[in-house]
Scaffold this motif. Sequence first.
Motif, PDB file in Angstrom:
ATOM      1  N   GLY A  20       0.782  -1.230   0.000  1.00  0.00           N
ATOM      2  CA  GLY A  20       0.000   0.000   0.000  1.00  0.00           C
ATOM      3  C   GLY A  20       0.816   1.283   0.000  1.00  0.00           C
ATOM      4  O   GLY A  20       0.423   2.274  -0.602  1.00  0.00           O
ATOM      5  N   ALA A  21       1.966   1.259   0.670  1.00  0.00           N
ATOM      6  CA  ALA A  21       2.821   2.455   0.712  1.00  0.00           C
ATOM      7  C   ALA A  21       3.328   2.784  -0.693  1.00  0.00           C
ATOM      8  O   ALA A  21       3.267   3.933  -1.142  1.00  0.00           O
ATOM      9  CB  ALA A  21       3.997   2.239   1.670  1.00  0.00           C
ATOM     10  N   LYS A  22       3.787   1.750  -1.404  1.00  0.00           N
ATOM     11  CA  LYS A  22       4.267   1.948  -2.783  1.00  0.00           C
ATOM     12  C   LYS A  22       3.101   2.342  -3.696  1.00  0.00           C
ATOM     13  O   LYS A  22       3.263   3.137  -4.616  1.00  0.00           O
ATOM     14  CB  LYS A  22       4.921   0.662  -3.303  1.00  0.00           C
ATOM     15  N   ALA A  23       1.921   1.785  -3.437  1.00  0.00           N
ATOM     16  CA  ALA A  23       0.733   2.117  -4.233  1.00  0.00           C
ATOM     17  C   ALA A  23       0.429   3.601  -4.155  1.00  0.00           C
ATOM     18  O   ALA A  23       0.155   4.244  -5.167  1.00  0.00           O
ATOM     19  CB  ALA A  23      -0.468   1.307  -3.736  1.00  0.00           C
ATOM     20  N   PHE A  24       0.508   4.160  -2.943  1.00  0.00           N
ATOM     21  CA  PHE A  24       0.230   5.584  -2.757  1.00  0.00           C
ATOM     22  C   PHE A  24       1.253   6.438  -3.501  1.00  0.00           C
ATOM     23  O   PHE A  24       0.896   7.397  -4.196  1.00  0.00           O
ATOM     24  CB  PHE A  24       0.211   5.917  -1.258  1.00  0.00           C
ATOM     25  N   GLU A  25       2.533   6.065  -3.390  1.00  0.00           N
ATOM     26  CA  GLU A  25       3.604   6.772  -4.116  1.00  0.00           C
ATOM     27  C   GLU A  25       3.354   6.737  -5.618  1.00  0.00           C
ATOM     28  O   GLU A  25       3.408   7.755  -6.296  1.00  0.00           O
ATOM     29  CB  GLU A  25       4.961   6.097  -3.869  1.00  0.00           C
ATOM     30  N   LYS A  26       3.106   5.518  -6.125  1.00  0.00           N
ATOM     31  CA  LYS A  26       2.913   5.346  -7.575  1.00  0.00           C
ATOM     32  C   LYS A  26       1.659   6.070  -8.054  1.00  0.00           C
ATOM     33  O   LYS A  26       1.637   6.608  -9.158  1.00  0.00           O
ATOM     34  CB  LYS A  26       2.808   3.862  -7.941  1.00  0.00           C
ATOM     35  N   TYR A  27       0.607   6.062  -7.229  1.00  0.00           N
ATOM     36  CA  TYR A  27      -0.619   6.751  -7.619  1.00  0.00           C
ATOM     37  C   TYR A  27      -0.339   8.233  -7.843  1.00  0.00           C
ATOM     38  O   TYR A  27      -0.737   8.809  -8.852  1.00  0.00           O
ATOM     39  CB  TYR A  27      -1.731   6.590  -6.572  1.00  0.00           C
ATOM     40  N   ASN A  28       0.370   8.833  -6.902  1.00  0.00           N
ATOM     41  CA  ASN A  28       0.682  10.260  -7.002  1.00  0.00           C
ATOM     42  C   ASN A  28       1.607  10.567  -8.170  1.00  0.00           C
ATOM     43  O   ASN A  28       1.496  11.621  -8.794  1.00  0.00           O
ATOM     44  CB  ASN A  28       1.276  10.765  -5.688  1.00  0.00           C
ATOM     45  N   GLU A  29       2.496   9.633  -8.455  1.00  0.00           N
ATOM     46  CA  GLU A  29       3.452   9.820  -9.541  1.00  0.00           C
ATOM     47  C   GLU A  29       2.794   9.611 -10.909  1.00  0.00           C
ATOM     48  O   GLU A  29       2.985  10.403 -11.832  1.00  0.00           O
ATOM     49  CB  GLU A  29       4.591   8.806  -9.336  1.00  0.00           C
ATOM     50  N   LEU A  30       1.990   8.560 -11.058  1.00  0.00           N
ATOM     51  CA  LEU A  30       1.456   8.158 -12.360  1.00  0.00           C
ATOM     52  C   LEU A  30       0.059   8.685 -12.678  1.00  0.00           C
ATOM     53  O   LEU A  30      -0.328   8.741 -13.841  1.00  0.00           O
ATOM     54  CB  LEU A  30       1.436   6.624 -12.456  1.00  0.00           C
ATOM     55  N   LYS A  31      -0.710   9.044 -11.643  1.00  0.00           N
ATOM     56  CA  LYS A  31      -2.094   9.501 -11.823  1.00  0.00           C
ATOM     57  C   LYS A  31      -2.881   8.580 -12.764  1.00  0.00           C
ATOM     58  O   LYS A  31      -3.414   9.025 -13.787  1.00  0.00           O
ATOM     59  CB  LYS A  31      -2.123  10.938 -12.365  1.00  0.00           C
ATOM     60  N   PRO A  32      -2.979   7.283 -12.426  1.00  0.00           N
ATOM     61  CA  PRO A  32      -3.698   6.358 -13.313  1.00  0.00           C
ATOM     62  C   PRO A  32      -5.205   6.613 -13.316  1.00  0.00           C
ATOM     63  O   PRO A  32      -5.736   7.255 -12.397  1.00  0.00           O
ATOM     64  CB  PRO A  32      -3.389   4.981 -12.691  1.00  0.00           C
ATOM     65  N   ASP A  33      -5.876   6.100 -14.349  1.00  0.00           N
ATOM     66  CA  ASP A  33      -7.334   6.216 -14.438  1.00  0.00           C
ATOM     67  C   ASP A  33      -8.002   5.283 -13.429  1.00  0.00           C
ATOM     68  O   ASP A  33      -9.142   5.508 -13.023  1.00  0.00           O
ATOM     69  CB  ASP A  33      -7.816   5.839 -15.848  1.00  0.00           C
ATOM     70  N   LEU A  34      -7.286   4.204 -13.070  1.00  0.00           N
ATOM     71  CA  LEU A  34      -7.854   3.190 -12.188  1.00  0.00           C
ATOM     72  C   LEU A  34      -6.751   2.476 -11.416  1.00  0.00           C
ATOM     73  O   LEU A  34      -5.650   2.294 -11.942  1.00  0.00           O
ATOM     74  CB  LEU A  34      -8.619   2.158 -13.030  1.00  0.00           C
ATOM     75  N   VAL A  35      -7.069   2.076 -10.184  1.00  0.00           N
ATOM     76  CA  VAL A  35      -6.162   1.247  -9.388  1.00  0.00           C
ATOM     77  C   VAL A  35      -6.891  -0.053  -9.076  1.00  0.00           C
ATOM     78  O   VAL A  35      -8.037  -0.035  -8.630  1.00  0.00           O
ATOM     79  CB  VAL A  35      -5.781   1.937  -8.049  1.00  0.00           C
ATOM     80  N   LEU A  36      -6.234  -1.176  -9.355  1.00  0.00           N
ATOM     81  CA  LEU A  36      -6.736  -2.490  -8.943  1.00  0.00           C
ATOM     82  C   LEU A  36      -5.862  -2.895  -7.773  1.00  0.00           C
ATOM     83  O   LEU A  36      -4.654  -3.070  -7.944  1.00  0.00           O
ATOM     84  CB  LEU A  36      -6.575  -3.511 -10.082  1.00  0.00           C
ATOM     85  N   MET A  37      -6.442  -3.029  -6.571  1.00  0.00           N
ATOM     86  CA  MET A  37      -5.617  -3.217  -5.379  1.00  0.00           C
ATOM     87  C   MET A  37      -6.098  -4.347  -4.480  1.00  0.00           C
ATOM     88  O   MET A  37      -7.273  -4.450  -4.152  1.00  0.00           O
ATOM     89  CB  MET A  37      -5.585  -1.907  -4.584  1.00  0.00           C
ATOM     90  N   ASP A  38      -5.132  -5.167  -4.079  1.00  0.00           N
ATOM     91  CA  ASP A  38      -5.391  -6.250  -3.136  1.00  0.00           C
ATOM     92  C   ASP A  38      -5.664  -5.641  -1.761  1.00  0.00           C
ATOM     93  O   ASP A  38      -5.163  -4.566  -1.446  1.00  0.00           O
ATOM     94  CB  ASP A  38      -4.149  -7.158  -3.095  1.00  0.00           C
ATOM     95  N   ILE A  39      -6.441  -6.342  -0.939  1.00  0.00           N
ATOM     96  CA  ILE A  39      -6.700  -5.851   0.419  1.00  0.00           C
ATOM     97  C   ILE A  39      -5.576  -6.267   1.368  1.00  0.00           C
ATOM     98  O   ILE A  39      -5.068  -5.456   2.125  1.00  0.00           O
ATOM     99  CB  ILE A  39      -8.072  -6.352   0.939  1.00  0.00           C
ATOM    100  N   THR A  40      -5.190  -7.543   1.317  1.00  0.00           N
ATOM    101  CA  THR A  40      -4.224  -8.067   2.283  1.00  0.00           C
ATOM    102  C   THR A  40      -2.802  -7.980   1.747  1.00  0.00           C
ATOM    103  O   THR A  40      -2.437  -8.715   0.827  1.00  0.00           O
ATOM    104  CB  THR A  40      -4.567  -9.544   2.625  1.00  0.00           C
ATOM    105  N   MET A  41      -2.027  -7.039   2.297  1.00  0.00           N
ATOM    106  CA  MET A  41      -0.635  -6.848   1.873  1.00  0.00           C
ATOM    107  C   MET A  41       0.209  -6.455   3.080  1.00  0.00           C
ATOM    108  O   MET A  41      -0.316  -5.934   4.055  1.00  0.00           O
ATOM    109  CB  MET A  41      -0.543  -5.726   0.826  1.00  0.00           C
ATOM    110  N   PRO A  42       1.535  -6.681   2.981  1.00  0.00           N
ATOM    111  CA  PRO A  42       2.424  -6.275   4.083  1.00  0.00           C
ATOM    112  C   PRO A  42       2.603  -4.751   4.130  1.00  0.00           C
ATOM    113  O   PRO A  42       2.235  -4.061   3.189  1.00  0.00           O
ATOM    114  CB  PRO A  42       3.748  -6.967   3.736  1.00  0.00           C
ATOM    115  N   GLU A  43       3.182  -4.274   5.213  1.00  0.00           N
ATOM    116  CA  GLU A  43       3.469  -2.849   5.454  1.00  0.00           C
ATOM    117  C   GLU A  43       2.195  -2.031   5.573  1.00  0.00           C
ATOM    118  O   GLU A  43       1.736  -1.764   6.663  1.00  0.00           O
ATOM    119  CB  GLU A  43       4.425  -2.266   4.413  1.00  0.00           C
TER     120      GLU A  43
END
Length: 120
Positions: free
Chosen positions: A36-59
């Motif tokens: 999730g931490a990397k997801a937030f970074e990448k979201y801000n960097e890439l501004k994708p139209d959609l995020v497909l995200m797992d619920i259960t992840m480390p960190e």
Amino acid sequence: MAKNILIVDDAAFMRMMIKDILTKNGYNVVGEAENGAKAFEKYNELKPDLVLMDITMPEVDGIAALKMIMGADRGAKVIMCSAMGQQAMVIEAIHSGAKDFIVKPFQPDRVLEAVKKVIG
């Protein structure tokens, strides 16, 4: 124009499976993240139209990352993925702003149906 999608899952093979389904159907996978931490970074960097995200992840889990993304961008479109038996988490995800959810193991048709419903 192809829609840009960010895939977030701690399992590399799951990211690969989802990427395969999406790219074969004309979507553009612009990035991947393993928590999730990397997801937030990448979201801000890439501004994708959609995020497909797992619920259960480390960190940082998917619910926390969803809340971070929605806090930064109220217009964010996120589809959560979860294994069977995580109904409470799915409900929390929807209340936190997720547009849909997909249950693992994935059915390609269900993935595409959810993506089309959210971003066309």
